[in-house]
Design a protein around this motif. Sequence first.
Motif, short mmCIF file in Angstrom:
data_model
loop_
_atom_site.label_atom_id
_atom_site.label_comp_id
_atom_site.label_asym_id
_atom_site.label_seq_id
_atom_site.Cartn_x
_atom_site.Cartn_y
_atom_site.Cartn_z
N LYS A 1 55.90 51.75 36.93
CA LYS A 1 56.05 53.05 36.30
C LYS A 1 56.67 54.08 37.24
O LYS A 1 57.34 55.01 36.78
N ASP A 2 56.45 53.94 38.54
CA ASP A 2 56.98 54.91 39.49
C ASP A 2 58.42 54.61 39.91
O ASP A 2 58.97 55.27 40.79
N GLY A 3 59.03 53.59 39.28
CA GLY A 3 60.41 53.26 39.58
C GLY A 3 60.61 52.23 40.67
O GLY A 3 61.74 51.80 40.92
N THR A 4 59.53 51.82 41.32
CA THR A 4 59.63 50.73 42.28
C THR A 4 59.57 49.40 41.53
O THR A 4 59.29 49.37 40.33
N TYR A 5 59.81 48.34 42.26
CA TYR A 5 59.77 47.01 41.65
C TYR A 5 58.65 46.19 42.27
O TYR A 5 58.46 46.19 43.48
N ALA A 6 57.91 45.50 41.41
CA ALA A 6 56.71 44.79 41.86
C ALA A 6 57.05 43.55 42.68
O ALA A 6 56.23 43.08 43.47
N ASP A 7 58.24 43.03 42.50
CA ASP A 7 58.61 41.80 43.19
C ASP A 7 60.13 41.71 43.28
O ASP A 7 60.83 42.62 42.87
N ASN A 8 60.59 40.59 43.80
CA ASN A 8 62.03 40.38 43.92
C ASN A 8 62.53 39.37 42.90
O ASN A 8 63.53 38.68 43.14
N SER A 9 61.84 39.27 41.77
CA SER A 9 62.15 38.20 40.81
C SER A 9 63.58 38.25 40.30
O SER A 9 64.20 37.21 40.08
N THR A 10 64.12 39.46 40.08
CA THR A 10 65.50 39.55 39.60
C THR A 10 66.48 39.06 40.66
O THR A 10 67.42 38.31 40.37
N GLU A 11 66.28 39.49 41.89
CA GLU A 11 67.16 39.06 42.97
C GLU A 11 67.09 37.55 43.18
O GLU A 11 68.12 36.87 43.33
N ALA A 12 65.86 37.01 43.17
CA ALA A 12 65.70 35.57 43.35
C ALA A 12 66.27 34.80 42.17
O ALA A 12 66.90 33.74 42.35
N PHE A 13 66.09 35.32 40.97
CA PHE A 13 66.64 34.69 39.77
C PHE A 13 68.15 34.53 39.88
O PHE A 13 68.71 33.46 39.63
N MET A 14 68.82 35.61 40.25
CA MET A 14 70.27 35.55 40.39
C MET A 14 70.68 34.63 41.53
O MET A 14 71.58 33.79 41.37
N ALA A 15 70.04 34.75 42.67
CA ALA A 15 70.43 33.97 43.84
C ALA A 15 70.29 32.47 43.60
O ALA A 15 71.16 31.67 43.98
N ILE A 16 69.19 32.07 42.96
CA ILE A 16 68.96 30.65 42.71
C ILE A 16 69.92 30.12 41.65
O ILE A 16 70.55 29.07 41.82
N ASN A 17 70.06 30.86 40.55
CA ASN A 17 70.97 30.41 39.50
C ASN A 17 72.42 30.34 39.99
O ASN A 17 73.18 29.47 39.57
N CYS A 18 72.80 31.26 40.85
CA CYS A 18 74.19 31.29 41.30
C CYS A 18 74.55 30.07 42.14
O CYS A 18 75.74 29.69 42.20
N VAL A 19 73.58 29.46 42.80
CA VAL A 19 73.89 28.25 43.58
C VAL A 19 73.47 26.98 42.87
O VAL A 19 73.70 25.88 43.38
N ASP A 20 72.88 27.10 41.68
CA ASP A 20 72.45 25.92 40.92
C ASP A 20 73.43 25.53 39.82
O ASP A 20 73.31 24.44 39.23
N ARG B 1 61.02 29.08 48.14
CA ARG B 1 61.92 29.76 49.07
C ARG B 1 62.73 30.82 48.32
O ARG B 1 63.19 30.61 47.19
N GLY B 2 62.85 31.98 48.93
CA GLY B 2 63.58 33.08 48.33
C GLY B 2 62.75 33.99 47.46
O GLY B 2 63.24 35.04 47.02
N VAL B 3 61.48 33.63 47.22
CA VAL B 3 60.68 34.33 46.21
C VAL B 3 59.47 35.01 46.85
O VAL B 3 58.76 34.42 47.66
N GLY B 4 59.22 36.25 46.43
CA GLY B 4 57.95 36.92 46.66
C GLY B 4 57.47 36.97 48.09
O GLY B 4 58.12 37.51 48.99
N ARG B 5 56.28 36.36 48.33
CA ARG B 5 55.65 36.42 49.65
C ARG B 5 56.22 35.40 50.62
O ARG B 5 55.93 35.47 51.81
N SER B 6 56.97 34.43 50.13
CA SER B 6 57.69 33.53 51.02
C SER B 6 58.89 34.28 51.61
O SER B 6 59.17 35.42 51.24
N THR B 7 59.59 33.65 52.55
CA THR B 7 60.81 34.27 53.05
C THR B 7 61.72 34.50 51.85
O THR B 7 62.07 33.56 51.14
N ALA B 8 62.08 35.76 51.61
CA ALA B 8 62.57 36.15 50.29
C ALA B 8 63.99 36.69 50.31
O ALA B 8 64.46 37.26 51.31
#
Length: 515
Positions: free
Chosen positions: A373-392, A145-152
Motif C-alpha cells: 500500500k505504501d508503494g514499496t514492493y514486497a518481493d522481487n517476483s516481477t524481476e525474477a519472473f522476467m529474468a527467468i523467462n527471458c533465459v528459458d 536462485r534469483g528469487v526472494g531471500r536467496s541471492t536475488a
Amino acid sequence: MSRRIRVRTSPVAAVAAALALTLALSGCVPWFLPQESPSTSTPTGEQVGDALDPFYSQVLRWKDCGDGLQCTTATAPLDWTEPGAGDIDLALVRHPAIGGKRVGSLLVNPGGPGGSGYDFVKDSLDYATDKKLQAGFDIVGFDPRGVGRSTAVACYEPAQMDEYLYGLTAAPRGTDAWIQELETAAADFGSACAENTGALLGHVDTESAARDLDLLRAVLGDKKLNYLGYSYGTFLGATYAELFPDKVGRLALDGALDPSTSNFDVTRVQAQGFESALRAYLADCLSSSKCPFTGTVDQAMNTIGALLASVDASPIAAKDGRKLGSNALLTAIIYPLYQATAWTYLSDMFESVMAGEADYAFQFADQYNGRNKDGTYADNSTEAFMAINCVDYAYNDDPATMRAQAAEIEAAAPTIGRYMTFGDIGCANWPHAFTGERREIRAEGAAPILVVGTTNDPATPYVWAKNLAAQLDSGHLVTYEGEGHTAYNKSNDCVNNVVDDYLLSGKVPASDPRC
C-alpha cells in the motif's frame, strides 16, 4: 494505453494470503526409514567430483524462526559449468514432520517463475500441503536462485517499477511508435537488471535451478527427491527428472506446463484459458442476484471488452494518482480467476470500475504484482519472473511476426487476447539470450511421476498436463474436473487422497481417477 500484461503461471502463494481462498492403486515398497527431524543435516555423501564436493558435503544448521518453523541457508555454485567461479545463497525454511513417522523431506515450489517457496511455506503452510503430508514429511520451502531471500535478481526501485508495470504509452496500441515505446522500456529494464544483479542474471535458468534442487536434496540427506511443484514448479520438477532420473523419488506436479511449448504458444493457450475462465465466472455470476452484468454470457463478455477498450482509450485515475489502463485492469481481472472461490471479489471489482472507480482494480493488480500500500514492493517476483523467462524461452520481436501472432491470439481469445499480445518485446533483447531448446521431457528411467491437471485451469490449461503426462516415460495423469489454477489441497478429497497416497506411500493410480 498501458503496457502489456505479464501473465504468471502461478501467484498461488499470493492468492492464498491476499484472498484467503479457501481408485484402484498399485503399491510400491517404500525405500525410506522413518526418522526424527535433525537440527543439522547429514549429507548423503555421494561422489560428485572435487569441484562440487564442497557444495554437496556442506552441513545445514537449522535455527528456530518462529511458529514452529526452522530456517537455514545453503550455498550453490553461481555457474554449474564452472563451480569455482563463485557461489550463491539459497534460503530454506522447513516445518518439521509432526507425526512421529518421518518419511524425509518434501521440497515445495509454488510456481511463478519467481514465486518464493520460502514465503509459501512460512505464510501459507496449510495452503501448500495438508496435515497428512505435514505429519509425514519435513515440508521444505526454498527460494530458487534469483528469487526472494536467496541471492536475488534486482532491477528497479519502487517508483521505477510502478512506471514499468503501470505506466501508459502515448502511441496507439499496435503502431510502430507503440512498439518502439515498449522496446525502449524493455531495454531500460534489462539494462537495470544487468547492472544491479551482475553475473547471476545469466544463470537463473531453470536447468541451473534444477541442479540446485539436486544439491538441496543431497545436503538435506535424502537419497532421492520428494517434491511437490505447482504450475511453473512442474517445469522445474520435470527438468530435474530429465537431468537426474535415477534420483527421482516421488514427484507430484500440479498445474503442469508443457516443456516443449514455445513462448508464443504459452501466451496463446493462456489467453484461451483465461477467456474460458472468464466465461465460466460470468455463467456463475449471471445465475446470481448480485451480478454487475445482465443478459447472456456473450453479452457480458462484450461488456467486458467494451470496458477494457474504454480504459485503454481513457484511463481512470485512482486516488493515489495512478491511472488504470487496459492492461492494469486485465491484471485485476485475471488475479481472481486463478481460484473460483474469489469470483465474488471479481464481481465487486467490476462493479466499481463500471462506476468509474479505479482503486479496487489497483488493489487486485497490486496484490498480483506484490506491491504494498505504501508503494514499496514486497518481493522481487516481477524481476525474477522476467529474468527467468527471458533465459528459458526464445523470442522474436520482428514487427511482422508479432503482428501475425497477435492476430492469432486475438482470434483465440476475442475479449482479452489483444491485451496479451506483443509479449516478445520484453525479452527479445535481454542482456542474456536463451541458449537452450524447448523440447519434450521424457525422464527415461525415472520412478513414477504424478501429473495433476484441472480441466478449466486458466493459467496452465489442462492440455499441458495431458501433454506432460504423455511425454514422461513414467507419467501418471490425475484429472480434476473443475475450475481454478492447480487442484491439490484446494479441490476435493479425490485429488487430495491420490496425491497424499502417492507422496507418502509411493502408490500411483492404475488409471486416471477423473476426480
